[in-house]
Scaffold this motif. Structure first.
Motif, PDB file in Angstrom:
ATOM      1  N   ARG A 179     -14.862  -3.999 -13.182  1.00 20.69           N
ATOM      2  CA  ARG A 179     -15.478  -4.701 -12.050  1.00 20.69           C
ATOM      3  C   ARG A 179     -16.898  -4.172 -11.850  1.00 20.69           C
ATOM      4  NH1 ARG A 179     -10.316  -3.812 -11.406  1.00 20.69           N
ATOM      5  NH2 ARG A 179     -10.684  -1.672 -10.689  1.00 20.69           N
ATOM      6  N   PRO A 180     -17.774  -4.431 -12.819  1.00 19.10           N
ATOM      7  CA  PRO A 180     -19.109  -3.818 -12.798  1.00 19.10           C
ATOM      8  C   PRO A 180     -19.949  -4.206 -11.592  1.00 19.10           C
ATOM      9  CG  PRO A 180     -18.975  -5.536 -14.491  1.00 19.10           C
ATOM     10  CD  PRO A 180     -17.582  -5.295 -14.006  1.00 19.10           C
ATOM     11  N   SER A 181     -19.681  -5.338 -10.979  1.00 12.65           N
ATOM     12  CA  SER A 181     -20.509  -5.753  -9.842  1.00 12.65           C
ATOM     13  C   SER A 181     -20.284  -4.894  -8.612  1.00 12.65           C
ATOM     14  CB  SER A 181     -20.237  -7.224  -9.493  1.00 12.65           C
ATOM     15  OG  SER A 181     -18.885  -7.402  -9.099  1.00 12.65           O
ATOM     16  N   THR A 182     -19.086  -4.308  -8.489  1.00  6.65           N
ATOM     17  CA  THR A 182     -18.781  -3.477  -7.314  1.00  6.65           C
ATOM     18  C   THR A 182     -18.329  -2.067  -7.684  1.00  6.65           C
ATOM     19  OG1 THR A 182     -16.440  -4.124  -7.205  1.00  6.65           O
ATOM     20  CG2 THR A 182     -18.039  -5.528  -6.057  1.00  6.65           C
ATOM     21  N   GLY A 183     -17.688  -1.913  -8.847  1.00  8.53           N
ATOM     22  CA  GLY A 183     -17.079  -0.635  -9.181  1.00  8.53           C
ATOM     23  C   GLY A 183     -15.897  -0.315  -8.286  1.00  8.53           C
ATOM     24  N   GLY A 184     -15.415  -1.311  -7.548  1.00  9.27           N
ATOM     25  CA  GLY A 184     -14.355  -1.082  -6.577  1.00  9.27           C
ATOM     26  C   GLY A 184     -12.972  -1.078  -7.189  1.00  9.27           C
ATOM     27  N   PRO A 185     -11.972  -0.732  -6.394  1.00  8.16           N
ATOM     28  CA  PRO A 185     -10.594  -0.649  -6.893  1.00  8.16           C
ATOM     29  C   PRO A 185      -9.987  -2.031  -7.094  1.00  8.16           C
ATOM     30  CG  PRO A 185     -10.645  -0.223  -4.541  1.00  8.16           C
ATOM     31  CD  PRO A 185     -12.078  -0.325  -4.980  1.00  8.16           C
ATOM     32  N   PRO A 186      -8.871  -2.101  -7.823  1.00  9.45           N
ATOM     33  CA  PRO A 186      -8.219  -3.389  -8.081  1.00  9.45           C
ATOM     34  C   PRO A 186      -7.449  -3.925  -6.884  1.00  9.45           C
ATOM     35  CG  PRO A 186      -6.948  -1.631  -9.066  1.00  9.45           C
ATOM     36  CD  PRO A 186      -8.203  -0.998  -8.532  1.00  9.45           C
ATOM     37  N   ILE A 187      -7.175  -3.073  -5.935  1.00  3.73           N
ATOM     38  CA  ILE A 187      -6.529  -3.444  -4.674  1.00  3.73           C
ATOM     39  C   ILE A 187      -7.347  -2.803  -3.568  1.00  3.73           C
ATOM     40  CG2 ILE A 187      -4.432  -3.274  -3.266  1.00  3.73           C
ATOM     41  CD1 ILE A 187      -2.865  -2.876  -5.904  1.00  3.73           C
ATOM     42  N   GLU A 188      -7.699  -3.577  -2.554  1.00  3.02           N
ATOM     43  CA  GLU A 188      -8.516  -3.055  -1.475  1.00  3.02           C
ATOM     44  C   GLU A 188      -7.651  -2.736  -0.255  1.00  3.02           C
ATOM     45  OE1 GLU A 188     -11.644  -2.267  -1.297  1.00  3.02           O
ATOM     46  OE2 GLU A 188     -12.765  -3.404  -2.792  1.00  3.02           O
ATOM     47  N   LEU A 189      -8.116  -1.755   0.504  1.00  4.35           N
ATOM     48  CA  LEU A 189      -7.483  -1.371   1.756  1.00  4.35           C
ATOM     49  C   LEU A 189      -8.372  -1.849   2.907  1.00  4.35           C
ATOM     50  CD1 LEU A 189      -5.132   0.467   3.011  1.00  4.35           C
ATOM     51  CD2 LEU A 189      -6.924   2.173   3.247  1.00  4.35           C
ATOM     52  N   TYR A 190      -7.776  -2.555   3.859  1.00  6.50           N
ATOM     53  CA  TYR A 190      -8.510  -2.929   5.070  1.00  6.50           C
ATOM     54  C   TYR A 190      -8.539  -1.705   5.963  1.00  6.50           C
ATOM     55  CZ  TYR A 190     -10.011  -5.725   9.082  1.00  6.50           C
ATOM     56  OH  TYR A 190     -10.720  -6.245  10.138  1.00  6.50           O
ATOM     57  N   SER A 191      -9.621  -0.928   5.839  1.00  4.99           N
ATOM     58  CA  SER A 191      -9.640   0.446   6.334  1.00  4.99           C
ATOM     59  C   SER A 191     -10.116   0.545   7.775  1.00  4.99           C
ATOM     60  CB  SER A 191     -10.549   1.302   5.451  1.00  4.99           C
ATOM     61  OG  SER A 191     -10.660   2.607   5.961  1.00  4.99           O
ATOM     62  N   ASP A 192      -9.503   1.453   8.510  1.00  5.69           N
ATOM     63  CA  ASP A 192     -10.001   1.805   9.835  1.00  5.69           C
ATOM     64  C   ASP A 192     -10.820   3.091   9.787  1.00  5.69           C
ATOM     65  OD1 ASP A 192      -8.103   3.748   9.391  1.00  5.69           O
ATOM     66  OD2 ASP A 192      -6.975   3.399  11.224  1.00  5.69           O
ATOM     67  N   GLY A 193     -11.129   3.548   8.571  1.00  2.00           N
ATOM     68  CA  GLY A 193     -11.941   4.751   8.426  1.00  2.00           C
ATOM     69  C   GLY A 193     -11.160   6.040   8.509  1.00  2.00           C
ATOM     70  N   THR A 194      -9.826   5.983   8.524  1.00  2.00           N
ATOM     71  CA  THR A 194      -9.024   7.191   8.654  1.00  2.00           C
ATOM     72  C   THR A 194      -7.977   7.321   7.572  1.00  2.00           C
ATOM     73  OG1 THR A 194      -7.396   6.171  10.119  1.00  2.00           O
ATOM     74  CG2 THR A 194      -9.335   7.145  11.157  1.00  2.00           C
ATOM     75  N   VAL A 195      -7.921   6.378   6.622  1.00  2.00           N
ATOM     76  CA  VAL A 195      -6.923   6.423   5.556  1.00  2.00           C
ATOM     77  C   VAL A 195      -7.617   6.353   4.194  1.00  2.00           C
ATOM     78  CG1 VAL A 195      -4.904   5.317   4.508  1.00  2.00           C
ATOM     79  CG2 VAL A 195      -5.181   5.315   6.984  1.00  2.00           C
ATOM     80  N   PHE A 196      -7.328   7.261   3.353  1.00  2.00           N
ATOM     81  CA  PHE A 196      -7.846   7.425   1.994  1.00  2.00           C
ATOM     82  C   PHE A 196      -8.950   6.460   1.661  1.00  2.00           C
ATOM     83  CE2 PHE A 196      -5.274   3.843   1.066  1.00  2.00           C
ATOM     84  CZ  PHE A 196      -5.003   3.631  -0.276  1.00  2.00           C
ATOM     85  N   ILE A 216       0.837  -1.208   0.000  1.00  2.00           N
ATOM     86  CA  ILE A 216       0.000   0.000   0.000  1.00  2.00           C
ATOM     87  C   ILE A 216       0.867   1.251   0.000  1.00  2.00           C
ATOM     88  CG2 ILE A 216      -1.624   1.362   1.379  1.00  2.00           C
ATOM     89  CD1 ILE A 216      -2.961  -0.948  -0.081  1.00  2.00           C
ATOM     90  N   VAL A 217       1.899   1.274   0.825  1.00  2.00           N
ATOM     91  CA  VAL A 217       2.736   2.475   0.926  1.00  2.00           C
ATOM     92  C   VAL A 217       3.462   2.725  -0.392  1.00  2.00           C
ATOM     93  CG1 VAL A 217       4.591   3.604   2.210  1.00  2.00           C
ATOM     94  CG2 VAL A 217       2.973   2.118   3.418  1.00  2.00           C
ATOM     95  N   GLU A 218       3.997   1.671  -1.011  1.00  2.00           N
ATOM     96  CA  GLU A 218       4.672   1.848  -2.293  1.00  2.00           C
ATOM     97  C   GLU A 218       3.678   2.258  -3.375  1.00  2.00           C
ATOM     98  OE1 GLU A 218       8.115  -0.716  -3.649  1.00  2.00           O
ATOM     99  OE2 GLU A 218       6.596  -1.300  -5.141  1.00  2.00           O
ATOM    100  N   TRP A 219       2.495   1.666  -3.388  1.00  6.94           N
ATOM    101  CA  TRP A 219       1.441   2.037  -4.347  1.00  6.94           C
ATOM    102  C   TRP A 219       1.152   3.524  -4.269  1.00  6.94           C
ATOM    103  CZ3 TRP A 219      -4.415   0.698  -3.614  1.00  6.94           C
ATOM    104  CH2 TRP A 219      -5.102   0.864  -4.829  1.00  6.94           C
ATOM    105  N   ARG A 220       1.061   4.040  -3.074  1.00  4.18           N
ATOM    106  CA  ARG A 220       0.757   5.467  -2.893  1.00  4.18           C
ATOM    107  C   ARG A 220       1.924   6.344  -3.369  1.00  4.18           C
ATOM    108  NH1 ARG A 220      -1.469   6.592   2.936  1.00  4.18           N
ATOM    109  NH2 ARG A 220      -2.514   8.330   1.889  1.00  4.18           N
ATOM    110  N   CYS A 221       3.160   5.927  -3.060  1.00 10.66           N
ATOM    111  CA  CYS A 221       4.327   6.678  -3.549  1.00 10.66           C
ATOM    112  C   CYS A 221       4.329   6.746  -5.073  1.00 10.66           C
ATOM    113  CB  CYS A 221       5.626   6.019  -3.091  1.00 10.66           C
ATOM    114  SG  CYS A 221       6.032   6.199  -1.350  1.00 10.66           S
ATOM    115  N   LEU A 222       4.121   5.612  -5.709  1.00 13.19           N
ATOM    116  CA  LEU A 222       4.150   5.563  -7.165  1.00 13.19           C
ATOM    117  C   LEU A 222       2.998   6.362  -7.767  1.00 13.19           C
ATOM    118  CD1 LEU A 222       5.155   1.813  -7.671  1.00 13.19           C
ATOM    119  CD2 LEU A 222       6.627   3.840  -7.750  1.00 13.19           C
TER     120      LEU A 222
END
Length: 448
Positions: free
Chosen positions: A431-448, A383-389
């Motif tokens: 991904r028409p069933s969700t429209g979601g991203p290709p990589i998911e974040l296990y979110s705590d509600g405070t990160v992007f 995730i951190v490298e993905w964001r840098c890139l």
């Protein structure tokens, strides 16, 4: 670590400088530790993005607004915020107070704007219209604001105050955001805690947020710091630097970040993370004492800066703000997903296996996780490298798009009209069933 090193890691300039070291390493090596990089696919990204810009704006590229939360608040109703302003003016509210109210609304709305997940929807009151994701969170925050749930002033519901936020509980959150077992919102508990910490932060800094502990008091704080420049015989414009806005937000809101984030000298840095790729990359121009493995994003603070520029520049004192180019593209899943979906980025096999294994683990424990979409926690290297890139690729994309459009868009316009929207649209196609991203974040509600 020295005070100078801490201040550097909290600065806006550190974002582009620390992430660019990772991006440059990936360019030189065909990728980083977690992703392969193929810049030959960038023209395809630019073509897709330019088609969207032309579809939505024709050739009137100058009309593209800067990326900001204002547009999300207006989702489904193009004049929702403007109608509020008209209402306030009709009631005799002074122009500076209008600017304060807009800052109140935007700060709250931005800080609840972490990924909502693929299933949650907000039903617009008085209609059957539903809206999800970032726009849904924005519209929900608007209705909480106008109904007075964020104000402790009995005579004025159109405020956000520290007193109201510090007692903002889970029941009120669930009602305001329409959260239920049938309509789950990712990281709901984390968002409630973040709202309460925002309230405490506002109350703790009356020097910035005033006696009412309002985000909108930033307007007055910045005016006191401004230099007044005469534009003509009868006009004067207060001028501030983007760094002034940034410093006020960083000083005033650092305490809201949850435990477990990167801490130096006992002080939390917010959206800053350790990355093995960064430790290997060539050293930049950071001051002595800065750990070689830390990268900074400060995404929500940047999102706040982007979103506050319109009320600060166009309402109240109408500031002139210099050095806006210090801001970077936003390292979040729509922008990052755009590059992944077009093959510019590809998870290395080991990283992909880790992400899919975590997804399977979550699925087995009852979470709504796909067996084909890798999932990672925010601190993980992928995730951190993905964001840098993503930050580096947005800077790389801007000249390609401008060359194709024959127009000099600024980076905030590129994000608003192009990359953010293009990331959403390619996700819906693939991904028409969700429209979601290709990589998911296990979110705590405070990160992007």
């Amino acid at each position: 670590m020295t005070i100078e090193a801490v201040e550097y890691l909290k600065s806006i300039k550190s974002v582009r400088e620390t992430t660019s070291q990772v991006f440059n390493y990936a360019v030189s090596n065909g990728g980083g530790f977690h992703f392969d990089l193929d810049l030959d696919q960038m023209p395809r990204v630019a073509d897709f993005l330019c088609d969207i810009v032309k579809r939505d704006y024709g050739s009137d590229y100058a009309s593209i607004p800067p990326h900001g939360r204002w547009q999300h608040l207006n989702h489904g109703h193009s004049g929702r915020v403007e109608d509020l302003i008209t209402q306030w003016r009709g009631a005799g509210v002074e122009e500076v107070e209008i600017a304060r109210k807009l800052v109140d609304l935007l700060v709250f709305s931005v800080l609840v704007d972490a990924g909502a997940g693929n299933t949650w929807k907000f039903t617009v009151p008085g209609s059957s219209t539903t809206v999800g994701r970032s726009e849904g969170l924005a519209v929900a925050s608007y209705y909480l604001f106008v109904e007075g749930s964020l104000s402790s002033d009995r005579d004025d519901p159109y405020k956000v105050t520290g007193k109201a936020l510090s007692t903002f509980g889970a029941e009120m959150f669930s009602r305001g955001f329409q959260v239920s077992d049938a309509n789950p919102l990712a990281g709901a508990a984390g968002r409630v805690a973040l709202i309460q910490r925002l309230g405490a932060a506002l109350l703790a800094r009356p020097d910035i947020f005033g006696s009412e502990a309002r985000p909108g008091a930033l307007v007055d704080y910045l005016y006191a710091k401004s230099a007044v420049i005469s534009d003509s015989a009868d006009a004067a414009t207060p001028t501030i630097d983007l760094q002034d806005v940034w410093d006020a937000l960083m000083q005033g809101l650092t305490s809201i970040w949850p435990a477990g984030r990167t801490v130096v000298n006992g002080e939390p840095l917010g959206d800053a993370w350790r990355l093995d790729t960064k430790a290997t990359a060539s050293a930049g121009c950071a001051p002595a004492g800065v750990p070689p493995d830390i990268v900074t994003f400060h995404k929500l603070t940047q999102w706040l800066c982007y979103s506050l520029l319109v009320p600060l520049e166009r309402y109240g004192y109408k500031f002139r703000i210099s050095n806006k180019s210090l801001q970077t593209g936003l390292p979040e899943y729509r922008n990052g997903g755009l590059f992944y979906d077009f093959g510019v980025l590809k998870l290395k096999s080991d990283a992909l296996k880790r992400g899919l294994a975590f997804s399977a683990q979550l699925h087995d424990t009852g979470h709504n996780a796909s067996d084909t979409i890798p999932i990672f926690e925010p601190h993980e290297g992928a995730i951190v490298e993905w964001r840098c890139l993503t930050v580096g690729l947005l800077d790389n994309l801007l000249p390609l798009v401008n060359e194709k459009l024959k127009f000099e868009l600024e980076l905030p316009q590129l994000i608003e009209a192009g990359s953010w929207k293009a990331g959403r649209e390619i996700a819906a196609q693939l991904r028409p069933s969700t429209g979601g991203p290709p990589i998911e974040l296990y979110s705590d509600g405070t990160v992007f």
